[in-house]
Design a protein around this motif. Structure first.
Motif, PDB file in Angstrom:
ATOM      1  N   LEU A  68       0.832  -1.186   0.000  1.00  0.00           N
ATOM      2  CA  LEU A  68       0.000   0.000   0.000  1.00  0.00           C
ATOM      3  C   LEU A  68       0.872   1.243   0.000  1.00  0.00           C
ATOM      4  CD1 LEU A  68      -2.821   1.345   0.308  1.00  0.00           C
ATOM      5  CD2 LEU A  68      -2.575   1.051   2.789  1.00  0.00           C
ATOM      6  N   ALA A  69       0.705   2.113  -0.994  1.00  0.00           N
ATOM      7  CA  ALA A  69       1.398   3.396  -1.051  1.00  0.00           C
ATOM      8  C   ALA A  69       0.429   4.494  -0.656  1.00  0.00           C
ATOM      9  CB  ALA A  69       1.946   3.652  -2.451  1.00  0.00           C
ATOM     10  N   ARG A  70       0.878   5.369   0.263  1.00  0.00           N
ATOM     11  CA  ARG A  70       0.016   6.430   0.765  1.00  0.00           C
ATOM     12  C   ARG A  70       0.751   7.767   0.810  1.00  0.00           C
ATOM     13  NH1 ARG A  70      -2.692   3.747   6.107  1.00  0.00           N
ATOM     14  NH2 ARG A  70      -0.626   2.837   6.269  1.00  0.00           N
ATOM     15  N   GLY A  71       0.038   8.850   0.641  1.00  0.00           N
ATOM     16  CA  GLY A  71       0.599  10.182   0.786  1.00  0.00           C
ATOM     17  C   GLY A  71       0.605  10.621   2.233  1.00  0.00           C
ATOM     18  N   SER A  72       1.144  11.818   2.480  1.00  0.00           N
ATOM     19  CA  SER A  72       1.249  12.303   3.854  1.00  0.00           C
ATOM     20  C   SER A  72      -0.111  12.619   4.465  1.00  0.00           C
ATOM     21  CB  SER A  72       2.144  13.538   3.908  1.00  0.00           C
ATOM     22  OG  SER A  72       1.639  14.554   3.069  1.00  0.00           O
ATOM     23  N   ASP A  73      -1.132  12.780   3.639  1.00  0.00           N
ATOM     24  CA  ASP A  73      -2.481  12.998   4.171  1.00  0.00           C
ATOM     25  C   ASP A  73      -3.252  11.697   4.337  1.00  0.00           C
ATOM     26  OD1 ASP A  73      -2.896  12.333   1.540  1.00  0.00           O
ATOM     27  OD2 ASP A  73      -4.148  14.069   1.055  1.00  0.00           O
ATOM     28  N   GLY A  74      -2.578  10.564   4.096  1.00  0.00           N
ATOM     29  CA  GLY A  74      -3.207   9.257   4.247  1.00  0.00           C
ATOM     30  C   GLY A  74      -3.909   8.747   3.010  1.00  0.00           C
ATOM     31  N   THR A  75      -3.918   9.536   1.941  1.00  0.00           N
ATOM     32  CA  THR A  75      -4.575   9.120   0.703  1.00  0.00           C
ATOM     33  C   THR A  75      -3.936   7.862   0.130  1.00  0.00           C
ATOM     34  OG1 THR A  75      -5.120  11.415   0.184  1.00  0.00           O
ATOM     35  CG2 THR A  75      -5.196   9.833  -1.637  1.00  0.00           C
ATOM     36  N   HIS A  76      -4.769   6.905  -0.289  1.00  0.00           N
ATOM     37  CA  HIS A  76      -4.256   5.696  -0.934  1.00  0.00           C
ATOM     38  C   HIS A  76      -3.852   6.037  -2.375  1.00  0.00           C
ATOM     39  CE1 HIS A  76      -6.054   2.397   1.850  1.00  0.00           C
ATOM     40  NE2 HIS A  76      -5.693   3.457   2.529  1.00  0.00           N
ATOM     41  N   LEU A  77      -2.582   5.829  -2.674  1.00  0.00           N
ATOM     42  CA  LEU A  77      -2.080   6.101  -4.018  1.00  0.00           C
ATOM     43  C   LEU A  77      -2.057   4.849  -4.874  1.00  0.00           C
ATOM     44  CD1 LEU A  77       0.946   8.312  -2.912  1.00  0.00           C
ATOM     45  CD2 LEU A  77      -1.316   9.099  -3.655  1.00  0.00           C
ATOM     46  N   LEU A  78      -1.816   3.707  -4.251  1.00  0.00           N
ATOM     47  CA  LEU A  78      -1.760   2.434  -4.974  1.00  0.00           C
ATOM     48  C   LEU A  78      -1.885   1.303  -3.973  1.00  0.00           C
ATOM     49  CD1 LEU A  78       0.562   1.285  -7.810  1.00  0.00           C
ATOM     50  CD2 LEU A  78       0.678   0.040  -5.635  1.00  0.00           C
ATOM     51  N   GLU A  79      -2.581   0.245  -4.354  1.00  0.00           N
ATOM     52  CA  GLU A  79      -2.660  -0.964  -3.537  1.00  0.00           C
ATOM     53  C   GLU A  79      -2.473  -2.154  -4.446  1.00  0.00           C
ATOM     54  OE1 GLU A  79      -5.604  -3.071  -0.223  1.00  0.00           O
ATOM     55  OE2 GLU A  79      -5.894  -0.973  -0.838  1.00  0.00           O
ATOM     56  N   HIS A  80      -1.626  -3.096  -4.031  1.00  0.00           N
ATOM     57  CA  HIS A  80      -1.256  -4.192  -4.917  1.00  0.00           C
ATOM     58  C   HIS A  80      -0.881  -5.405  -4.069  1.00  0.00           C
ATOM     59  CE1 HIS A  80      -0.181  -5.324  -9.072  1.00  0.00           C
ATOM     60  NE2 HIS A  80       0.727  -6.094  -8.508  1.00  0.00           N
ATOM     61  N   THR A  81      -1.165  -6.593  -4.569  1.00  0.00           N
ATOM     62  CA  THR A  81      -0.737  -7.823  -3.912  1.00  0.00           C
ATOM     63  C   THR A  81       0.624  -8.246  -4.465  1.00  0.00           C
ATOM     64  OG1 THR A  81      -3.018  -8.570  -3.593  1.00  0.00           O
ATOM     65  CG2 THR A  81      -1.288 -10.247  -3.503  1.00  0.00           C
ATOM     66  N   ILE A  82       1.539  -8.589  -3.574  1.00  0.00           N
ATOM     67  CA  ILE A  82       2.868  -9.046  -3.995  1.00  0.00           C
ATOM     68  C   ILE A  82       3.151 -10.404  -3.382  1.00  0.00           C
ATOM     69  CG2 ILE A  82       3.743  -6.688  -4.263  1.00  0.00           C
ATOM     70  CD1 ILE A  82       5.237  -7.083  -1.595  1.00  0.00           C
ATOM     71  N   ASN A  83       4.038 -11.132  -4.008  1.00  0.00           N
ATOM     72  CA  ASN A  83       4.489 -12.424  -3.523  1.00  0.00           C
ATOM     73  C   ASN A  83       6.001 -12.413  -3.394  1.00  0.00           C
ATOM     74  OD1 ASN A  83       2.135 -14.445  -3.391  1.00  0.00           O
ATOM     75  ND2 ASN A  83       1.838 -13.447  -5.379  1.00  0.00           N
ATOM     76  N   VAL A  84       6.494 -12.805  -2.256  1.00  0.00           N
ATOM     77  CA  VAL A  84       7.930 -12.927  -2.015  1.00  0.00           C
ATOM     78  C   VAL A  84       8.257 -14.409  -2.064  1.00  0.00           C
ATOM     79  CG1 VAL A  84       9.834 -12.463  -0.445  1.00  0.00           C
ATOM     80  CG2 VAL A  84       7.925 -10.843  -0.612  1.00  0.00           C
ATOM     81  N   PRO A  85       9.016 -14.854  -3.048  1.00  0.00           N
ATOM     82  CA  PRO A  85       9.240 -16.299  -3.223  1.00  0.00           C
ATOM     83  C   PRO A  85      10.190 -16.872  -2.184  1.00  0.00           C
ATOM     84  CG  PRO A  85      10.516 -15.067  -4.826  1.00  0.00           C
ATOM     85  CD  PRO A  85       9.672 -14.058  -4.102  1.00  0.00           C
ATOM     86  N   GLN A  86      10.104 -18.161  -2.012  1.00  0.00           N
ATOM     87  CA  GLN A  86      11.095 -18.877  -1.206  1.00  0.00           C
ATOM     88  C   GLN A  86      12.452 -18.790  -1.900  1.00  0.00           C
ATOM     89  OE1 GLN A  86      10.785 -20.366   1.719  1.00  0.00           O
ATOM     90  NE2 GLN A  86       8.553 -20.299   1.994  1.00  0.00           N
ATOM     91  N   PRO A  87      13.542 -18.901  -1.130  1.00  0.00           N
ATOM     92  CA  PRO A  87      14.863 -18.879  -1.782  1.00  0.00           C
ATOM     93  C   PRO A  87      14.992 -19.963  -2.822  1.00  0.00           C
ATOM     94  CG  PRO A  87      15.057 -18.680   0.602  1.00  0.00           C
ATOM     95  CD  PRO A  87      13.622 -18.995   0.335  1.00  0.00           C
TER      96      PRO A  87
END
Length: 443
Positions: A424-443
Motif C-alpha cells: 500500500l502506497a500512501r501520501g502524507s495525508d493518508g490518501t491511498h495512491l496504490l494498492e497491490h498484492t505481492i508475492n515474495v518467493p522462497q529462496p
C-alpha cells in the motif's frame, strides 16, 4: 497538546541532550512544536512538518525538533538517515579503559546472554529509540529465553490502550507509542505473542523519578505480585535498565527500583553506550569494533576470568557491540541505465535511478528476502510511504516493512519473509495512491 508526547519529550531531552534527568522547561517555540507534531495524522506528515520547520527555528530550539525528526525517519524505514540526522553519543565514564585483544575476546552476544540468563529471573535489555539496529538482539533472544522458561515480556513502547493485542496476535497503531510504528518493533511484539509470552505494557505518561518508580511498580504489580515464580524479559529504553544511579543524574533507574521491590537482581544488558553514530572511526565504538570485528552483536569476555565486559559495571552487566552498518549510500547513489526491476503492476520504468541503500541486517540472517521497489509506486505524489501488510490485516496494523520515498527517482529494497502481502502506497495525508498484492518467493 498530547500529554504522553509532551512528557515523553521531557525524558528524551534529558536523556539525549544533557545525559541527566533534570527537569526540562519548554519555551513557547518548543511548546508549539510539540503541540503541532502531536496532532499530525501520521509519521510522514510529522516528518514533513519538521523538515519545513527546523530551518526556521533558532539554533537552541532545533535540538528537540531534530530528535523528533530522527524518530520519524526511523519509523519510516529510513534507518541510517535517522542516525545521521541526530548522532546520539553517550558521555562514557572519564576513567574508562577500553578492552584490548591481549586480555579480551569477542563472543556472540545472544549465546552469552542466554547462558547468563539460565539461572536469572529478570533480564533487561535497552534500545536507542531512533536506532532500530538496537532492536534486533531482542528479537533473537525471545525464543532463547522462552525456552529457558521466561514467560512474561514487557516492552516500553506498549500502552494499556489495546486489551485485545495478545488475542489478535499483532500490534496496531493504538497498541503503543510512536516507536511501535517501526516494523522491527512490531516483529518483536508479534514474536513474543507467537511464542506464548504474557505481554506486559508498563510505561506511564510521567517524567523524572515518578516515571522510574511507576515503571518498576507496574512491573511488580502485574508480574511478581501475581506470579511469585515469574521470569520476566524487559525491552526498555536507554538507562531504565541501570541498577545504579549515574546515567540519569540523581534519579534511581527503573531496574534499581524493581530490584528493591522484588529482591531479584536483574541481568542488565546495554546497547546504547557504545553506538555507531557516524563515520568517525576514532570514537570508542569504532575502536572496539575494529579491534574485535564481527558480523553479529558481540560481547567481550575476559581471557582470564571469562567474565563479560561492562563499560559501567555498577549499572549494567554487559556491553553489547553491534557490527558497523552505516553508509552514506542510504542517502542515494545514482545508477544510470535501463531497469526492469523495482516495478510492480506494470508501472513505468525509470532510466536513471537514485538507489537508496538499506542495511544488510534487515535480512535477519536470511529470514527475510530483498524485494525491490521504486518511487513509481507513489504515482507522482512525493513524498509517499510504501507499507507492506500481512494478509488480512488492516491499514493501521504495524507493517512487515515500510519505506518512505522523498524523491521521484528513488529505488530501494524492502525486506520480507517469503509469502503473500498487501502493498500500500500512501501520501502524507493518508490518501491511498496504490494498492497491490505481492508475492515474495522462497529462496
Amino acid at each position: 497538546m498530547s500529554i504522553n508526547l509532551a512528557s515523553r519529550a521531557v525524558l528524551l531531552v534529558a536523556l539525549l541532550v544533557s545525559a541527566s534527568a533534570l527537569a526540562q522547561t519548554f519555551n513557547p517555540s518548543e511548546l508549539k512544536l510539540l503541540d503541532t507534531i502531536g496532532h499530525e495524522p501520521n509519521t510522514l506528515a510529522r516528518y514533513q512538518y519538521l523538515s519545513q520547520e527546523i530551518p526556521k527555528l533558532a539554533p537552541d530550539d532545533r535540538v528537540l525538533a531534530m530528535q523528533f525528526m530522527s524518530f520519524s525517519l526511523d519509523e519510516l524505514g529510513l534507518y541510517d538517515q535517522a542516525i545521521f540526522s541526530f548522532p546520539l553519543r553517550d558521555r562514557l565514564p572519564s576513567n574508562l579503559v577500553l578492552p584490548t585483544a591481549a586480555d579480551w575476546k569477542a563472543a556472540n552476544a545472544a549465546d552469552v546472554i542466554t547462558s547468563l540468563a539460565a539461572n536469572r529471573r529478570i533480564v533487561m535489555i535497552n534500545e536507542a529509540h531512533h536506532d532500530t539496529h538496537t532492536r534486533l538482539l531482542t528479537l533473537e533472544l525471545l525464543p532463547r529465553l522462552r525456552a529457558l522458561g521466561f514467560n512474561y515480556f514487557a516492552a516500553e513502547a506498549l500502552t494499556e490502550n489495546d486489551p485485545d493485542l495478545a488475542k489478535r496476535g499483532y500490534p496496531t497503531s493504538k497498541s503503543g507509542t510512536e516507536y511501535l510504528r517501526d516494523p522491527v518493533y512490531g516483529d518483536i511484539v508479534r514474536e513474543a505473542i507467537r511464542l506464548g509470552y504474557i505481554i506486559v505494557p508498563y510505561d506511564n505518561g510521567l517524567a523524572g523519578q515518578a516515571r522510574e518508580n511507576g515503571q518498576a511498580e507496574t512491573l511488580y504489580r502485574k508480574v511478581f505480585a501475581k506470579d511469585p515464580h515469574a521470569r520476566l524479559f524487559v525491552h526498555a529504553g536507554y538507562a531504565h535498565i541501570d541498577k545504579a544511579v549515574g546515567r540519569l543524574g540523581e534519579l534511581r533507574p527503573m531496574a534499581m527500583r524493581l530490584e528493591a521491590l522484588t529482591g531479584i537482581t536483574p541481568l542488565s544488558i546495554d546497547q546504547t553506550d557504545l553506538l555507531e553514530t557516524g563515520l568517525d572511526t576514532t570514537d570508542a565504538y569504532h575502536r572496539l569494533a575494529h579491534a574485535f570485528p564481527s558480523g553479529k552483536p558481540e560481547v567481550l569476555l575476559n581471557l582470564r576470568t571469562g567474565q563479560p565486559w561492562s563499560a559501567r559495571p555498577a549499572a549494567y552487566d554487559l556491553s553489547v557491540i553491534l557490527p558497523p552498518s552505516l553508509t552514506i549510500h542510504a542517502f542515494g547513489e545514482y545508477k544510470y541505465g535501463y531497469r526492469n526491476d523495482s516495478i510492480v503492476g506494470g508501472l513505468p520504468h525509470i532510466d536513471d535511478t537514485n538507489e537508496m541503500q538499506r542495511a544488510d541486517w534487515l535480512s535477519l540472517d536470511g529470514k527475510r528476502r530483498p524485494f525491490p521497489i521504486s518511487a513509481a509506486l507513489c504515482r507522482n505524489s512525493i513524498p509517499c510511504v510504501v507499507d507492506v501488510h500481512y494478509p488480512g490485516e488492516p491499514d493501521d496494523a504495524i507493517t512487515a516493512d515500510r519505506y518512505a520515498f522523498m524523491g521521484s527517482k528513488e529505488a530501494t529494497l524492502l525486506y520480507l519473509r517469503p509469502g503473500r502481502y498487501r502493498l500500500l502506497a500512501r501520501g502524507s495525508d493518508g490518501t491511498h495512491l496504490l494498492e497491490h498484492t505481492i508475492n515474495v518467493p522462497q529462496p
